[in-house]
Design a protein around this motif. Structure first.
Motif, PDB file in Angstrom:
ATOM      1  N   LYS A 225      44.657  59.287  62.874  1.00  0.00           N
ATOM      2  CA  LYS A 225      44.272  60.395  61.991  1.00  0.00           C
ATOM      3  C   LYS A 225      45.098  61.641  62.281  1.00  0.00           C
ATOM      4  O   LYS A 225      45.357  62.444  61.378  1.00  0.00           O
ATOM      5  CB  LYS A 225      42.786  60.695  62.164  1.00  0.00           C
ATOM      6  CG  LYS A 225      41.863  59.604  61.642  1.00  0.00           C
ATOM      7  CD  LYS A 225      40.402  59.966  61.858  1.00  0.00           C
ATOM      8  CE  LYS A 225      39.481  58.890  61.302  1.00  0.00           C
ATOM      9  NZ  LYS A 225      38.057  59.190  61.541  1.00  0.00           N
TER      10      LYS A 225
ATOM     11  N   LEU B  23      48.013  62.006  60.028  1.00  0.00           N
ATOM     12  CA  LEU B  23      47.673  62.477  58.687  1.00  0.00           C
ATOM     13  C   LEU B  23      47.364  63.972  58.705  1.00  0.00           C
ATOM     14  O   LEU B  23      47.756  64.705  57.792  1.00  0.00           O
ATOM     15  CB  LEU B  23      46.479  61.693  58.145  1.00  0.00           C
ATOM     16  CG  LEU B  23      46.692  60.180  58.002  1.00  0.00           C
ATOM     17  CD1 LEU B  23      45.443  59.515  57.454  1.00  0.00           C
ATOM     18  CD2 LEU B  23      47.890  59.879  57.116  1.00  0.00           C
TER      19      LEU B  23
ATOM     20  N   ARG C 280      50.381  66.094  58.589  1.00  0.00           N
ATOM     21  CA  ARG C 280      51.017  66.129  57.281  1.00  0.00           C
ATOM     22  C   ARG C 280      50.145  66.790  56.222  1.00  0.00           C
ATOM     23  O   ARG C 280      50.478  66.786  55.040  1.00  0.00           O
ATOM     24  CB  ARG C 280      51.380  64.700  56.859  1.00  0.00           C
ATOM     25  CG  ARG C 280      52.527  64.120  57.679  1.00  0.00           C
ATOM     26  CD  ARG C 280      52.602  62.610  57.534  1.00  0.00           C
ATOM     27  NE  ARG C 280      53.828  62.090  58.125  1.00  0.00           N
ATOM     28  CZ  ARG C 280      54.014  61.915  59.424  1.00  0.00           C
ATOM     29  NH1 ARG C 280      53.047  62.198  60.284  1.00  0.00           N
ATOM     30  NH2 ARG C 280      55.168  61.449  59.881  1.00  0.00           N
TER      31      ARG C 280
ATOM     32  N   LEU D  54      47.224  65.816  55.215  1.00  0.00           N
ATOM     33  CA  LEU D  54      46.596  64.807  54.364  1.00  0.00           C
ATOM     34  C   LEU D  54      45.135  64.603  54.721  1.00  0.00           C
ATOM     35  O   LEU D  54      44.694  64.885  55.841  1.00  0.00           O
ATOM     36  CB  LEU D  54      47.339  63.473  54.503  1.00  0.00           C
ATOM     37  CG  LEU D  54      48.827  63.482  54.167  1.00  0.00           C
ATOM     38  CD1 LEU D  54      49.412  62.087  54.337  1.00  0.00           C
ATOM     39  CD2 LEU D  54      49.059  63.982  52.752  1.00  0.00           C
TER      40      LEU D  54
ATOM     41  N   TYR E 144      41.956  62.713  55.960  1.00  0.00           N
ATOM     42  CA  TYR E 144      41.847  61.703  57.007  1.00  0.00           C
ATOM     43  C   TYR E 144      40.395  61.310  57.307  1.00  0.00           C
ATOM     44  O   TYR E 144      40.146  60.520  58.229  1.00  0.00           O
ATOM     45  CB  TYR E 144      42.509  62.197  58.305  1.00  0.00           C
ATOM     46  CG  TYR E 144      41.911  63.472  58.860  1.00  0.00           C
ATOM     47  CD1 TYR E 144      40.885  63.417  59.800  1.00  0.00           C
ATOM     48  CD2 TYR E 144      42.372  64.722  58.453  1.00  0.00           C
ATOM     49  CE1 TYR E 144      40.331  64.578  60.316  1.00  0.00           C
ATOM     50  CE2 TYR E 144      41.823  65.884  58.966  1.00  0.00           C
ATOM     51  CZ  TYR E 144      40.813  65.806  59.892  1.00  0.00           C
ATOM     52  OH  TYR E 144      40.268  66.963  60.410  1.00  0.00           O
TER      53      TYR E 144
ATOM     54  N   LEU F  97      54.162  56.743  56.876  1.00  0.00           N
ATOM     55  CA  LEU F  97      53.208  57.839  57.046  1.00  0.00           C
ATOM     56  C   LEU F  97      53.434  58.922  55.997  1.00  0.00           C
ATOM     57  O   LEU F  97      52.478  59.497  55.464  1.00  0.00           O
ATOM     58  CB  LEU F  97      53.327  58.430  58.453  1.00  0.00           C
ATOM     59  CG  LEU F  97      52.806  57.565  59.599  1.00  0.00           C
ATOM     60  CD1 LEU F  97      53.147  58.194  60.947  1.00  0.00           C
ATOM     61  CD2 LEU F  97      51.304  57.359  59.479  1.00  0.00           C
TER      62      LEU F  97
ATOM     63  N   MET G 203      51.661  58.170  52.700  1.00  0.00           N
ATOM     64  CA  MET G 203      50.213  57.953  52.678  1.00  0.00           C
ATOM     65  C   MET G 203      49.477  58.892  51.735  1.00  0.00           C
ATOM     66  O   MET G 203      48.356  58.612  51.319  1.00  0.00           O
ATOM     67  CB  MET G 203      49.639  58.074  54.089  1.00  0.00           C
ATOM     68  CG  MET G 203      49.890  56.866  54.987  1.00  0.00           C
ATOM     69  SD  MET G 203      49.158  55.340  54.342  1.00  0.00           S
ATOM     70  CE  MET G 203      50.618  54.485  53.738  1.00  0.00           C
ATOM     71  N   ASP G 204      50.103  60.032  51.368  1.00  0.00           N
ATOM     72  CA  ASP G 204      49.410  60.934  50.443  1.00  0.00           C
ATOM     73  C   ASP G 204      49.136  60.247  49.106  1.00  0.00           C
ATOM     74  O   ASP G 204      48.166  60.565  48.416  1.00  0.00           O
ATOM     75  CB  ASP G 204      50.221  62.215  50.230  1.00  0.00           C
ATOM     76  CG  ASP G 204      51.510  61.954  49.469  1.00  0.00           C
ATOM     77  OD1 ASP G 204      51.675  62.507  48.374  1.00  0.00           O
ATOM     78  OD2 ASP G 204      52.367  61.195  49.975  1.00  0.00           O
TER      79      ASP G 204
ATOM     80  N   ASN H 179      45.078  60.927  49.243  1.00  0.00           N
ATOM     81  CA  ASN H 179      44.733  62.229  48.668  1.00  0.00           C
ATOM     82  C   ASN H 179      44.131  62.071  47.283  1.00  0.00           C
ATOM     83  O   ASN H 179      44.642  61.327  46.448  1.00  0.00           O
ATOM     84  CB  ASN H 179      45.964  63.140  48.587  1.00  0.00           C
ATOM     85  CG  ASN H 179      46.139  63.945  49.860  1.00  0.00           C
ATOM     86  OD1 ASN H 179      45.470  63.686  50.857  1.00  0.00           O
ATOM     87  ND2 ASN H 179      47.039  64.898  49.836  1.00  0.00           N
TER      88      ASN H 179
ATOM     89  N   GLN I  64      55.800  67.097  55.404  1.00  0.00           N
ATOM     90  CA  GLN I  64      56.427  65.789  55.228  1.00  0.00           C
ATOM     91  C   GLN I  64      57.933  65.879  55.458  1.00  0.00           C
ATOM     92  O   GLN I  64      58.533  64.999  56.084  1.00  0.00           O
ATOM     93  CB  GLN I  64      56.135  65.251  53.830  1.00  0.00           C
ATOM     94  CG  GLN I  64      54.685  64.829  53.628  1.00  0.00           C
ATOM     95  CD  GLN I  64      54.412  64.346  52.217  1.00  0.00           C
ATOM     96  OE1 GLN I  64      55.048  64.819  51.274  1.00  0.00           O
ATOM     97  NE2 GLN I  64      53.479  63.433  52.066  1.00  0.00           N
TER      98      GLN I  64
END
Length: 330
Positions: free
Chosen positions: A131, A134, A137, A139, A141, A186, A189-190, A194, A214
Motif C-alpha cells: 500500500k 500506492l 503515487r 493513489l 489504497y 505500479l 495502477m491508477d 482510482n 508517477q
C-alpha cells in the motif's frame, strides 16, 4: 491420500494437502480444501521490485485472510490484484458474492474479511502490492469492498494485458528487468484503483500531484531530474507544480530525494558487497560520495553499513533499524 488428480506444488516442489494449507497460512491466508472433490493446484512466486508476482492454479478450495491475533503483521499492508485467466473465482464479502470470470480483475484488501472460493479449476495471475507504493503515487489504497475494474474498458484491458505479461516473464527475464517492469506496473495502477468518477479525482491539483509522483517514480534514476523538467514534461508551469505538491505537504525535489533514498534502501537490501556506486547511479546520484552523505543524513548510517546491517538482520524492515541507529548515534 493425494492422488494424481490432487497434485499440488509450491514453486515447483510437490507438496501434500496439509503442506499446501500450512504454506498458504504462512502467507496470512486460511485455506480450506473441499472434502469430497479435489484437483491439481500450483503456486509459483517471484519478485518484481516492490511487487510480488504469483501465478496460481486452484481447484475446489477456498481462502480467506487470517484475522485472529496471530495474523502476520504485514497482512494488511498490501493489496492483491487478481486477474482471472480461466475458470471462476467467487468473492464473498459483507453478505455479497461477486463472480469473476476470465478477463476479470479483482483488487482486494486483506485488511477486510472476505472469502474466495474456487468450485472449478481456475488459473490466476496475482500481484501483491505494498500500500505504501500506492500512497507514494497518490493513489487509492483502502478497499472495504473488493474493487472490480470494468473489463470492457480499453484502458483496463491494456493494464490487464500488462499484468499478464509481467506474470509470464517470471523465471525468464532478468531480475533487473523485472524490477523495471514492476515499477511500470505500479505506475499503471491508477487505471484499476482510482474512482475516476469521484469528485476528488476531478480536481486539477489532485491530478497534478498524481501525475508528478508517477513521473518522479519513473525517473528515479535520472540525475538530470529537476522541477523544470518535471513541469515541462507535465506541460504545466513550475508554480502550478510546486503549489500542487506543497498543498500535499512536500516540494517536488524533496519528494524526489525521499523516493530516491527509499529506493536505495530496497536495492541495498539485496545488493552484493561493493555495489554502492552502482546503487548510487541507479537512484539518480551523480557520485557515490554524494549518495553516501545524503543517505547517512537520512538514515543515520552509511549505505555500506546499512547493506551490512540488512544482511545480518536477514531482511528486517528499514524503519526500525534507522530509528535504532539514530538512538545509538544520538
Amino acid at each position: 491420500m493425494d492422488t494424481g488428480f490432487d497434485e499440488k506444488s509450491w514453486d515447483g516442489a510437490p507438496v501434500g494437502r496439509h503442506a499446501w494449507i500450512n504454506t498458504i497460512s504462512m502467507h496470512g491466508m486460511l485455506c480450506r480444501l473441499d472434502a469430497y472433490r479435489s484437483g491439481a493446484s500450483a503456486f509459483n512466486t517471484a519478485r518484481a521490485g516492490q511487487t510480488d508476482i504469483m501465478n496460481g492454479d486452484f481447484a475446489w478450495q477456498s481462502v480467506s485472510p487470517i484475522t485472529h491475533r496471530d495474523t502476520p503483521r504485514w497482512n494488511g499492508e498490501h493489496l492483491f490484484v487478481k486477474v482471472v485467466k480461466s475458470g471462476v473465482m467467487s468473492v464473498e464479502q459483507r453478505g455479497q458474492t461477486t463472480r469473476f470470470g476470465p478477463g476479470h480483475i479483482a483488487v482486494i484488501d486483506p485488511l477486510h474479511t472476505f472469502n474466495e472460493s474456487f468450485c472449478e479449476p481456475t488459473r490466476l495471475t496475482i500481484l501483491r502490492i505494498p500500500k505504501s507504493a500506492l500512497r507514494e503515487r497518490g493513489l487509492r489504497y483502502r478497499f472495504p469492498m473488493a474493487c472490480c475494474p470494468d473489463p470492457a474498458s480499453p484502458d483496463v484491458a491494456a493494464v490487464r494485458e500488462f499484468v499478464l505479461h509481467l506474470g509470464s516473464q517470471t523465471g525468464k527475464a532478468s531480475d533487473a528487468l523485472l524490477v523495471r517492469l514492476g515499477d511500470q506496473c505500479l505506475d499503471l495502477m491508477d487505471v484499476l484503483v482510482n474512482n475516476r468518477h469521484g469528485a476528488a479525482n476531478g480536481r486539477a491539483s489532485a491530478a497534478t500531484v498524481l501525475r508528478a509522483k508517477q513521473l518522479i517514480a519513473r525517473r528515479i534514476g535520472d540525475p538530470e531530474l529537476s522541477v523544470i523538467r518535471i513541469a515541462a514534461e507535465l506541460n504545466i508551469s513550475i508554480s502550478c507544480l510546486t503549489r500542487a505538491l506543497k498543498a500535499s505537504g512536500v516540494s517536488p525535489m524533496r519528494y524526489a530525494w525521499s523516493m530516491r533514498l527509499e529506493h536505495a534502501t530496497r536495492l541495498l537490501a539485496g545488493a552484493p558487497q561493493g555495489a554502492i556506486q552502482e546503487v548510487a547511479y541507479q537512484c539518480g546520484f551523480a557520485s557515490a560520495a554524494h549518495f553516501s552523505r545524503a543517505f547517512k543524513e537520512r538514515y543515520g548510517m552509511t549505505p555500506r553499513e546499512y547493506a551490512a546491517h540488512q544482511r545480518t538482520a536477514h531482511g528486517d524492515a528499514p524503519e526500525p533499524m534507522q530509528d535504532a541507529q539514530r538512538t545509538e548515534t544520538a
